[in-house]
Design a protein around this motif. Structure first.
Motif, mmCIF file in Angstrom:
data_model
loop_
_atom_site.group_PDB
_atom_site.id
_atom_site.type_symbol
_atom_site.label_atom_id
_atom_site.label_comp_id
_atom_site.label_asym_id
_atom_site.label_seq_id
_atom_site.Cartn_x
_atom_site.Cartn_y
_atom_site.Cartn_z
ATOM 1 N N LEU A 1 41.403 -80.452 57.866
ATOM 2 C CA LEU A 1 42.820 -80.561 58.185
ATOM 3 C C LEU A 1 43.644 -80.719 56.916
ATOM 4 C CD1 LEU A 1 44.944 -80.893 60.508
ATOM 5 C CD2 LEU A 1 44.723 -83.338 60.095
ATOM 6 N N SER A 2 43.210 -81.670 56.045
ATOM 7 C CA SER A 2 44.040 -81.884 54.849
ATOM 8 C C SER A 2 43.922 -80.685 53.906
ATOM 9 C CB SER A 2 43.697 -83.195 54.146
ATOM 10 O OG SER A 2 42.328 -83.321 54.000
ATOM 11 N N GLY A 3 42.742 -80.042 53.899
ATOM 12 C CA GLY A 3 42.619 -78.828 53.098
ATOM 13 C C GLY A 3 43.627 -77.789 53.546
ATOM 14 N N LYS A 4 43.761 -77.671 54.863
ATOM 15 C CA LYS A 4 44.677 -76.694 55.423
ATOM 16 C C LYS A 4 46.131 -77.101 55.170
ATOM 17 C CE LYS A 4 44.824 -74.022 59.570
ATOM 18 N NZ LYS A 4 43.958 -72.929 59.897
ATOM 19 N N PHE B 1 50.565 -76.272 48.987
ATOM 20 C CA PHE B 1 50.772 -77.015 47.746
ATOM 21 C C PHE B 1 49.913 -76.453 46.622
ATOM 22 C CE2 PHE B 1 49.341 -80.483 44.993
ATOM 23 C CZ PHE B 1 50.547 -80.899 44.489
ATOM 24 N N TYR B 2 48.629 -76.195 46.942
ATOM 25 C CA TYR B 2 47.736 -75.661 45.911
ATOM 26 C C TYR B 2 48.143 -74.243 45.507
ATOM 27 C CZ TYR B 2 44.776 -79.704 46.126
ATOM 28 O OH TYR B 2 44.317 -80.980 46.019
ATOM 29 N N ASP B 3 48.606 -73.472 46.477
ATOM 30 C CA ASP B 3 49.080 -72.119 46.164
ATOM 31 C C ASP B 3 50.235 -72.193 45.172
ATOM 32 O OD1 ASP B 3 47.258 -71.021 47.757
ATOM 33 O OD2 ASP B 3 48.593 -70.600 49.455
ATOM 34 N N THR B 4 51.175 -73.100 45.483
ATOM 35 C CA THR B 4 52.332 -73.272 44.605
ATOM 36 C C THR B 4 51.887 -73.679 43.206
ATOM 37 O OG1 THR B 4 53.603 -73.990 46.512
ATOM 38 C CG2 THR B 4 54.537 -74.466 44.364
ATOM 39 N N LEU B 5 50.943 -74.609 43.181
ATOM 40 C CA LEU B 5 50.449 -75.101 41.888
ATOM 41 C C LEU B 5 49.871 -73.963 41.055
ATOM 42 C CD1 LEU B 5 50.259 -77.922 40.622
ATOM 43 C CD2 LEU B 5 47.881 -77.979 41.340
ATOM 44 N N THR B 6 49.071 -73.118 41.697
ATOM 45 C CA THR B 6 48.470 -71.988 40.977
ATOM 46 C C THR B 6 49.547 -71.053 40.442
ATOM 47 O OG1 THR B 6 46.944 -72.078 42.816
ATOM 48 C CG2 THR B 6 46.515 -70.417 41.157
ATOM 49 N N ARG B 7 50.543 -70.775 41.291
ATOM 50 C CA ARG B 7 51.613 -69.875 40.855
ATOM 51 C C ARG B 7 52.371 -70.457 39.660
ATOM 52 N NH1 ARG B 7 53.257 -66.001 44.917
ATOM 53 N NH2 ARG B 7 51.336 -65.592 46.035
ATOM 54 N N ILE B 8 52.625 -71.756 39.717
ATOM 55 C CA ILE B 8 53.380 -72.361 38.609
ATOM 56 C C ILE B 8 52.568 -72.299 37.325
ATOM 57 C CG2 ILE B 8 54.529 -74.427 37.740
ATOM 58 C CD1 ILE B 8 54.809 -75.337 40.604
ATOM 59 N N LYS B 9 51.256 -72.522 37.482
ATOM 60 C CA LYS B 9 50.408 -72.483 36.283
ATOM 61 C C LYS B 9 50.431 -71.096 35.665
ATOM 62 C CE LYS B 9 46.964 -76.015 37.204
ATOM 63 N NZ LYS B 9 45.696 -76.119 37.930
ATOM 64 N N GLU C 1 60.821 -77.212 50.683
ATOM 65 C CA GLU C 1 61.832 -77.830 49.819
ATOM 66 C C GLU C 1 61.350 -77.865 48.370
ATOM 67 O OE1 GLU C 1 63.060 -81.704 51.166
ATOM 68 O OE2 GLU C 1 63.964 -80.856 52.966
ATOM 69 N N LEU C 2 60.096 -78.263 48.217
ATOM 70 C CA LEU C 2 59.497 -78.302 46.876
ATOM 71 C C LEU C 2 59.565 -76.919 46.231
ATOM 72 C CD1 LEU C 2 57.678 -79.973 44.829
ATOM 73 C CD2 LEU C 2 55.759 -78.876 45.964
ATOM 74 N N ASP C 3 59.207 -75.902 47.003
ATOM 75 C CA ASP C 3 59.228 -74.542 46.483
ATOM 76 C C ASP C 3 60.632 -74.136 46.051
ATOM 77 O OD1 ASP C 3 56.616 -74.503 46.939
ATOM 78 O OD2 ASP C 3 56.621 -73.070 48.592
ATOM 79 N N ASP C 4 61.619 -74.508 46.890
ATOM 80 C CA ASP C 4 63.005 -74.166 46.556
ATOM 81 C C ASP C 4 63.421 -74.808 45.238
ATOM 82 O OD1 ASP C 4 63.294 -72.623 48.717
ATOM 83 O OD2 ASP C 4 64.356 -74.096 49.952
ATOM 84 N N VAL C 5 63.102 -76.099 45.117
ATOM 85 C CA VAL C 5 63.482 -76.824 43.897
ATOM 86 C C VAL C 5 62.808 -76.193 42.688
ATOM 87 C CG1 VAL C 5 63.329 -79.020 42.693
ATOM 88 C CG2 VAL C 5 63.910 -78.984 45.108
ATOM 89 N N LEU C 6 61.512 -75.892 42.844
ATOM 90 C CA LEU C 6 60.767 -75.306 41.728
ATOM 91 C C LEU C 6 61.338 -73.950 41.345
ATOM 92 C CD1 LEU C 6 57.099 -76.197 42.593
ATOM 93 C CD2 LEU C 6 58.430 -76.998 40.654
ATOM 94 N N PRO D 1 54.853 -68.761 47.773
ATOM 95 C CA PRO D 1 54.617 -68.421 49.180
ATOM 96 C C PRO D 1 55.482 -69.295 50.094
ATOM 97 C CG PRO D 1 52.810 -69.709 48.299
ATOM 98 C CD PRO D 1 53.695 -69.421 47.155
ATOM 99 N N GLN D 2 55.920 -68.733 51.202
ATOM 100 C CA GLN D 2 56.703 -69.518 52.161
ATOM 101 C C GLN D 2 55.788 -70.479 52.905
ATOM 102 O OE1 GLN D 2 59.829 -70.022 53.167
ATOM 103 N NE2 GLN D 2 60.459 -68.962 51.309
ATOM 104 N N SER D 3 56.287 -71.675 53.151
ATOM 105 C CA SER D 3 55.489 -72.645 53.904
ATOM 106 C C SER D 3 56.304 -73.122 55.088
ATOM 107 C CB SER D 3 55.127 -73.814 53.007
ATOM 108 O OG SER D 3 54.655 -74.873 53.784
ATOM 109 N N GLU D 4 55.602 -73.394 56.210
ATOM 110 C CA GLU D 4 56.365 -73.871 57.365
ATOM 111 C C GLU D 4 56.591 -75.369 57.313
ATOM 112 O OE1 GLU D 4 52.604 -73.590 60.398
ATOM 113 O OE2 GLU D 4 53.873 -71.810 60.184
ATOM 114 N N VAL D 5 55.902 -76.042 56.391
ATOM 115 C CA VAL D 5 56.126 -77.484 56.233
ATOM 116 C C VAL D 5 57.418 -77.685 55.443
ATOM 117 C CG1 VAL D 5 55.151 -79.630 55.350
ATOM 118 C CG2 VAL D 5 53.648 -77.839 56.215
#
Lengths: 426, 225
Positions: free
Chosen positions: A155-158, A163-171, A193-198, A184-188
């Motif tokens: 569950l937590s992996g999912k 978050f991990y996708d975003t992290l990889t992209r930022i790296k 919000e994090l993605d928008d800010v980044l 990537p768009q997230s439904e959470v």
């Protein structure tokens, strides 16, 4: 430690403690209930026994078939009237085995003589029951724990995947490139919000980087061109035959001022470029080797000033950096060591895997050595230098994780370069 | 010898043309990319001096056109941009030299001459001025047919003088020519002085005349008058 690993560990530890507590509590409750039941039955038998004695006032062990069940022993001397329950082990009648029993002990008067009576009940069945229940419980709790653990891991992996996708992209994001940061768009809600800010931050950074880069390019062109014109006109002017001494002096001043301005401009632009991290290309460079190769460039001036160069280069100092900057870096340090040297002075080059030190003899230092790394700080106000050399050295060091220190001890000036010691957990 | 100067800063273009014309070159000016493009395709030049930043285009474009039409033209880039990428790109697409602004006209002149010499004679000719002969290929110098041994820097200095005869040269331009622009200090001017002293002595020893004239406060001039 990774986030998923950390939550797994915490979950595992917490559920272990909770399940253990539940298990122990369950065990005690069952045990208590069984004992309660056994004791109730023992009390009933005790009452039966007492009413039997009351009616017959005698006891015959034979009247009961089961041997070890009731034990009647006469008591001499003092006794109390307490009724005591306790666990005991009694040898089995038929085999050598020893079985657990619950026993109630009380005192009663039979035929005028006080007797201690012990009534027992075998606990063997009850214990078997407890064991069976416990085993079943441990199994079920264990299974529950493992399945819950696996479930929460998945569950937590999912949940954390965006978050991990975003992290990889930022790296992978490189602000010197034109490509925008794609996330990537997230439904959470929190993640989107994090993605928008980044995204906003990355766009701003990219914009700042490009505009500063364009500024340095434009400034370089817009300032150097008029300076080139001044230089050219001065050169034309000095060709005239009838220059008075005053004219020569003025023209020399103009010429020097424009040259200084040009160097100043180049120095400042270089600093801006380094700060803006525009030197993106990098390669593995052995600074010791480069330093050795640089010396011949200064051969003439070293000979002219009769400077004694002492080399003590034992190891290679490897670093991953821009070749152009490495070149500027060593050039600045070396020319500094020569420019501020005394004639017939000394330069000492030392290096090892962990450091490079360049020391030179020189005049007394009046300023604080560390402040010489600041822009426009120079020892002698009238000198030709524009006071950016060491600031550039410092900036390069900062960009590539090097620490540079200027020390001064009894007319020996040293610059020590070594890898920065990272503080904290890195 | 025809030279095209592509430079959008009119004053600078004028200075370059003025300076090079005195050296005997025929110069033409283009202030924009399209002007330059047109001139390059219409006429033949021995050497082209190209500024990279033009109002209507990049100087690199002109170099590429030039290389297609007349591969023998020498190309010198003059630019305010001093990044390594620009220098490498310039050399890759076929320019012969790269000078960062601000530069010395005397240096530009020396480089144009050396480039034309290389282009026309493959560097295989001698440079003769009065009693001084320089064998460029062998890097040997003769005064009155007698060889004089010069150090590397003295040789470079003599060549620089011979490329700029009758021209007042600043000490700074000489220092920069000999050691590049990273040697900016009072020491390098001292060194210029001592090299000039040696060169003068070596020419005199072989019976040459003293052609090096010092100009107060400015520098030196190599002249017969």
């Amino acid at each position: 430690m990774k986030l998923l690993e950390k939550t797994s560990r915490i979950y595992l530890l917490a559920s272990l403690v909770i399940y253990l507590a539940v298990g122990v509590a369950f065990y005690w409750i069952i045990k208590y209930m069984i004992y309660d039941e056994v004791e109730t039955r023992l009390k009933v038998e005790m009452r039966d026994f007492e009413s039997f004695i009351h009616t017959h006032d005698t006891w015959n062990n034979n009247s009961y078939f089961v041997e070890n069940k009731i034990e009647v022993v006469p008591v001499y001397g003092a006794y109390d009237h307490s009724v005591i329950f306790k666990d005991t082990l009694i040898q089995n009648r038929y085999d050598e085995g020893i079985g657990p029993f619950r026993q109630v002990t009380f005192y009663t008067v039979i035929g005028g003589v006080p007797h201690r009576i012990a009534i027992r009940k075998s606990m063997i069945e009850s214990y078997k029951l407890i064991e069976a229940i416990s085993a079943a419980m441990i199994t079920f709790l264990g299974l529950l724990m493992i399945s819950m653990f696996l479930f929460q891991r998945r569950l937590s992996g999912k949940l954390w995947k965006p978050f991990y996708d975003t992290l990889t992209r930022i790296k992978e994001f490189d602000l010197t490139q034109k490509e925008k940061l794609q996330l990537p768009q997230s439904e959470v809600t929190e993640f989107s919000e994090l993605d928008d800010v980044l995204k906003k931050m990355a766009d701003k950074m990219q914009h700042d980087y490009t505009s500063l880069k364009e500024f340095t390019e434009n400034a370089s062109h817009e300032i150097q061109t008029p300076l080139a014109l001044i230089n050219a006109r001065v050169e034309q002017f000095i060709q005239s035959k009838d220059l008075s001494e005053n004219h020569t002096y003025w023209i020399e001043e103009i010429y020097h001022a424009s040259r200084r301005m040009s160097r100043l401009n180049q120095g400042l632009l270089l600093l801006a470029k380094i700060e803006n991290q525009q030197f993106t290309e990098a390669e593995d460079i052995d600074l010791t080797e480069l330093l050795k190769n640089k010396l011949p460039d200064f051969e003439d001036i070293i000979r002219h000033k009769e400077i004694d160069v002492e080399m003590n280069l034992t190891g290679s100092f490897d670093i991953h950096m821009s070749h152009a900057l490495a070149d500027i870096f060593l050039n600045n340090i070396l020319s500094n060591a020569i420019r501020h040297n005394l004639s017939k002075g000394k330069i000492c080059l030392e290096s090892d895997a962990g450091f490079i030190r360049i020391s030179n003899t020189g005049h007394d230092l009046k300023a604080d050595p560390e402040r010489l790394f600041e822009r426009f700080k120079k020892e002698s106000a009238g000198s030709e230098s524009v006071g950016l050399g060491l600031a550039i050295v410092k900036q390069i060091c900062d960009n590539y994780g090097l620490a540079v220190a200027y020390t001064y001890h009894e007319t020996i000036h040293s610059i020590l370069i070594r890898p920065e010691v990272k503080e904290g957990n890195g | 010898m025809k030279i095209l100067v592509v430079e959008d800063e009119k004053g600078l273009a004028e200075s370059i043309v003025d300076y090079l014309s005195k050296e005997g070159f025929t110069c033409e000016v283009a202030n924009t990319f399209w002007q330059a493009d047109e001139k390059v395709s219409l006429y033949q030049y021995d050497c082209t001096i190209v500024d990279l930043t033009l109002p209507d285009g990049e100087g690199f474009g002109i170099i590429e056109t030039l290389k297609k039409i007349a591969a023998t033209t020498g190309i010198i880039i003059i630019s305010a941009r001093n990044t390594l990428e620009d220098k490498i790109k310039g050399l890759e697409i076929g320019s012969d030299d790269y000078m960062t602004k601000p530069f010395h006209l005397s240096e530009l002149n020396a480089r144009v001459k050396s480039l034309i010499r290389r282009r026309n004679f493959g560097g295989n000719n001698d440079m003769i001025w009065r009693e001084i002969t320089v064998q460029l290929q062998a890097r040997k110098v003769f005064v009155n047919e007698r060889e004089t041994l010069l150090s590397r820097k003295e040789y470079d200095l003599l060549l620089y003088f011979l490329s700029n005869i009758d021209v007042a040269l600043t000490k700074e331009s000489i220092a920069e020519h000999l050691w590049g622009d990273h040697m900016d200090s009072a020491d390098s001017l001292d060194m210029v002085y001592s090299h000039i002293k040696n060169l003068r002595r070596k020419i005199l020893e072989r019976g040459g005349k003293d052609y090096i004239q010092s100009i107060y406060g400015i520098g030196y001039k190599f002249t017969a008058s």
